[in-house]
Design a protein around this motif. Structure first.
Motif, PDB file in Angstrom:
ATOM      1  N   ALA A  34      74.501  35.414  41.113  1.00  0.00           N
ATOM      2  CA  ALA A  34      74.356  35.060  39.698  1.00  0.00           C
ATOM      3  C   ALA A  34      73.880  36.153  38.622  1.00  0.00           C
ATOM      4  N   LEU A  35      72.747  36.570  39.328  1.00  0.00           N
ATOM      5  CA  LEU A  35      72.081  37.836  38.549  1.00  0.00           C
ATOM      6  C   LEU A  35      72.888  39.020  38.188  1.00  0.00           C
ATOM      7  N   SER A  36      73.943  39.397  39.043  1.00  0.00           N
ATOM      8  CA  SER A  36      74.807  40.352  38.754  1.00  0.00           C
ATOM      9  C   SER A  36      75.817  39.993  37.926  1.00  0.00           C
ATOM     10  N   GLY A  37      76.193  38.840  37.831  1.00  0.00           N
ATOM     11  CA  GLY A  37      77.005  38.375  36.956  1.00  0.00           C
ATOM     12  C   GLY A  37      76.513  38.122  35.548  1.00  0.00           C
ATOM     13  N   GLY A  38      75.138  38.107  35.409  1.00  0.00           N
ATOM     14  CA  GLY A  38      74.717  37.943  34.174  1.00  0.00           C
ATOM     15  C   GLY A  38      74.434  36.327  33.882  1.00  0.00           C
ATOM     16  N   GLN A  39      74.656  35.650  34.742  1.00  0.00           N
ATOM     17  CA  GLN A  39      74.710  34.177  34.568  1.00  0.00           C
ATOM     18  C   GLN A  39      73.350  33.775  34.800  1.00  0.00           C
ATOM     19  N   LEU A  40      72.167  34.374  35.033  1.00  0.00           N
ATOM     20  CA  LEU A  40      70.919  33.866  35.503  1.00  0.00           C
ATOM     21  C   LEU A  40      69.935  33.972  34.609  1.00  0.00           C
ATOM     22  N   SER A  41      69.263  32.718  33.831  1.00  0.00           N
ATOM     23  CA  SER A  41      68.123  32.949  32.960  1.00  0.00           C
ATOM     24  C   SER A  41      67.013  33.141  33.582  1.00  0.00           C
ATOM     25  N   VAL A  42      66.046  33.179  32.885  1.00  0.00           N
ATOM     26  CA  VAL A  42      64.666  33.706  33.232  1.00  0.00           C
ATOM     27  C   VAL A  42      64.076  32.406  34.034  1.00  0.00           C
ATOM     28  N   ALA A  43      64.448  31.215  33.434  1.00  0.00           N
ATOM     29  CA  ALA A  43      64.034  29.948  33.911  1.00  0.00           C
ATOM     30  C   ALA A  43      64.591  29.694  35.160  1.00  0.00           C
ATOM     31  N   GLU A  44      65.834  29.850  35.217  1.00  0.00           N
ATOM     32  CA  GLU A  44      66.703  29.829  36.337  1.00  0.00           C
ATOM     33  C   GLU A  44      66.115  30.677  37.590  1.00  0.00           C
ATOM     34  N   PHE A  45      65.706  31.798  37.116  1.00  0.00           N
ATOM     35  CA  PHE A  45      65.151  32.752  38.292  1.00  0.00           C
ATOM     36  C   PHE A  45      63.968  32.306  38.764  1.00  0.00           C
ATOM     37  N   ARG A  46      63.032  31.760  37.802  1.00  0.00           N
ATOM     38  CA  ARG A  46      61.726  31.075  38.138  1.00  0.00           C
ATOM     39  C   ARG A  46      62.066  30.012  39.263  1.00  0.00           C
TER      40      ARG A  46
END
Length: 161
Positions: free
Chosen positions: A61-73
């Motif tokens: 998801a991170l490499s696809g650019g679909q991950l926000s900071v909140a989702e990463f947390r």
């Protein structure tokens, strides 16, 4: 005092039979504890794999650019929860391993007792056989002595005085 070797051999045979039953029971318990240990270890491995899959999905998801900071947390928090599950599964597996080790020790002890019971049975059977042989030898000796006595008496009676 005379020892009833047959009775002693019978007692030793019963003790051996009991010891064999104990070994069978302890072997079954050890096999059961080993199965529980394997299950616990498999559950721990599954938890580790779940965490790896979680981070693989997060990386995708991170490499696809679909991950926000909140989702990463949130992914980090979920990873912490997975770590707790891994730790719990590891503790369960360690406890199962310890229980299995204890069952193996009990099984080893019951096997030693079975070997001892078998040895005692063999000794009793050997002593029973030895006593039987001594008894037969004594009977033969008495029969031989009686025959010699009768022969000596017959000879003495036939001999001119």
């Amino acid at each position: 005092m005379s020892i009833d070797w047959k009775l002693l051999a019978d007692v030793r045979e019963r003790q051996k039979t009991v010891a064999m039953g104990v070994v069978a029971r302890d072997r079954a318990a050890a096999e059961h504890s080993q199965a529980q240990w394997r299950e616990a270890e498999a559950a721990r491995q599954q938890q580790v794999q779940n965490k790896a899959q979680h981070w693989e999905a997060t990386r995708g998801a991170l490499s696809g650019g679909q991950l926000s900071v909140a989702e990463f947390r949130h992914a980090g928090a979920w990873s912490g929860a997975l770590d707790a599950q891994i730790a719990q599964a590891g503790q369960t597996a360690a406890e199962a391993a310890q229980a299995h080790a204890e069952r193996e020790q009990v099984l080893d002890q019951s096997r030693r007792q079975l070997r001892a019971a078998h040895g005692e049975l063999e000794k009793a059977q050997q002593m029973q056989q030895r006593a039987r042989s001594e008894r037969l030898q004594l009977q033969e000796q008495r029969l031989e002595d009686g025959n010699e006595e009768r022969t000596a008496q017959a000879w003495a009676m036939r001999r001119p005085a």
